[in-house]
Motif scaffolding. Structure first.
Motif, mmCIF file in Angstrom:
data_model
loop_
_atom_site.group_PDB
_atom_site.id
_atom_site.type_symbol
_atom_site.label_atom_id
_atom_site.label_comp_id
_atom_site.label_asym_id
_atom_site.label_seq_id
_atom_site.Cartn_x
_atom_site.Cartn_y
_atom_site.Cartn_z
ATOM 1 N N ARG A 1 -4.519 -56.586 24.284
ATOM 2 C CA ARG A 1 -5.108 -55.801 23.174
ATOM 3 C C ARG A 1 -5.837 -56.706 22.189
ATOM 4 O O ARG A 1 -6.913 -56.368 21.705
ATOM 5 N N ALA B 1 -9.075 -57.750 23.815
ATOM 6 C CA ALA B 1 -10.051 -56.656 23.792
ATOM 7 C C ALA B 1 -10.670 -56.499 22.402
ATOM 8 O O ALA B 1 -11.857 -56.189 22.286
ATOM 9 N N TRP C 1 -13.213 -59.230 22.453
ATOM 10 C CA TRP C 1 -14.225 -59.102 23.496
ATOM 11 C C TRP C 1 -15.164 -57.919 23.285
ATOM 12 O O TRP C 1 -16.376 -58.056 23.460
ATOM 13 N N ARG C 2 -14.636 -56.760 22.940
ATOM 14 C CA ARG C 2 -15.478 -55.561 22.884
ATOM 15 C C ARG C 2 -16.656 -55.740 21.919
ATOM 16 O O ARG C 2 -17.804 -55.515 22.307
ATOM 17 N N ASN D 1 -16.500 -56.199 31.764
ATOM 18 C CA ASN D 1 -16.171 -54.829 31.371
ATOM 19 C C ASN D 1 -15.606 -54.016 32.535
ATOM 20 O O ASN D 1 -14.889 -53.037 32.313
ATOM 21 N N VAL E 1 -8.803 -56.289 31.135
ATOM 22 C CA VAL E 1 -8.788 -57.371 30.150
ATOM 23 C C VAL E 1 -7.584 -58.282 30.383
ATOM 24 O O VAL E 1 -6.461 -57.817 30.544
ATOM 25 N N TRP F 1 -11.262 -60.962 34.967
ATOM 26 C CA TRP F 1 -11.862 -60.778 33.636
ATOM 27 C C TRP F 1 -12.204 -62.135 33.030
ATOM 28 O O TRP F 1 -13.307 -62.348 32.549
#
Length: 191
Positions: free
Chosen positions: A34, A37, A40-41, A92, A96, A101
């Motif tokens: 989490r 992410a 990364w997002r 993507n 993750v 990844w």
């Protein structure tokens, strides 16, 4: 308002910081997917949006005003953007924090690091030397407004481009009307 070359450099610094955050998170045992992410997002989105807007407003102007090798610089940059987009797509598509990844994030980072170094050394330097400050500031305003309106890729078509077709399309586009890129400051001589 900042000139476009400085805004691009600011984004480059931010990209480096985000990849460093991923390094820190990877060092944790075990890495928290989490938390990964959360870094990364926004990084993935900004990499894609950054490339998109460079292709819309920066590289067409570099092709017109660059003097060192604007065509070569642009061909390289579009190819690099494709490599970065490919890495983002692959990351993507993976879960993750998994090995696949991390491999895709690593490919994205290498492609982006190579692109930033070359762009900073060649395209941005060439543009600063050969484009008037008024143009750079006007493009900076467009760049900044676009990035503010598009913090994610939502509503933007993120696609790979054929570098040669891109350059040819820009070079064969009908000329736009001349614009006044002065800062309208006027002369202070004699005052």
């Amino acid at each position: 308002m900042a000139d476009i070359t400085m805004l691009i450099l600011d984004d480059h610094d931010w990209f480096r910081q985000q990849f460093a955050k991923l390094d820190e998170l990877q060092a944790q045992t075990p890495p928290n997917p989490r938390a990964l992410a959360r870094v990364w997002r926004p990084l993935a989105d900004k990499l894609d949006v950054h490339a998109y807007i460079e292709e819309k407003i920066f590289y067409p102007q570099l092709l017109q005003r660059g003097a060192d090798d604007p065509e070569g610089e642009t061909l390289d940059a579009i190819g690099d953007h494709n490599d970065i987009r490919g890495g983002v797509r692959d990351a993507n598509a993976a879960s993750v924090g998994t090995e696949s990844w991390w491999a895709a994030v690593g490919r994205t980072r290498v492609a982006n690091d190579d692109h930033m170094a070359e762009e900073e050394r060649e395209g941005l330097a060439d543009f600063r030397r050969n484009a008037p400050i008024g143009l750079r500031v006007a493009l900076g305003q467009q760049y900044s407004e676009f990035m503010t309106r598009h913090p994610t890729t939502e509503g933007i078509e993120i696609v790979d481009r054929d570098p040669e077709a891109y350059v040819e399309g820009v070079e064969n586009a009908p000329p736009s009307k001349p614009q006044d890129f002065s800062l309208h400051i006027g002369s202070l001589k004699g005052q």
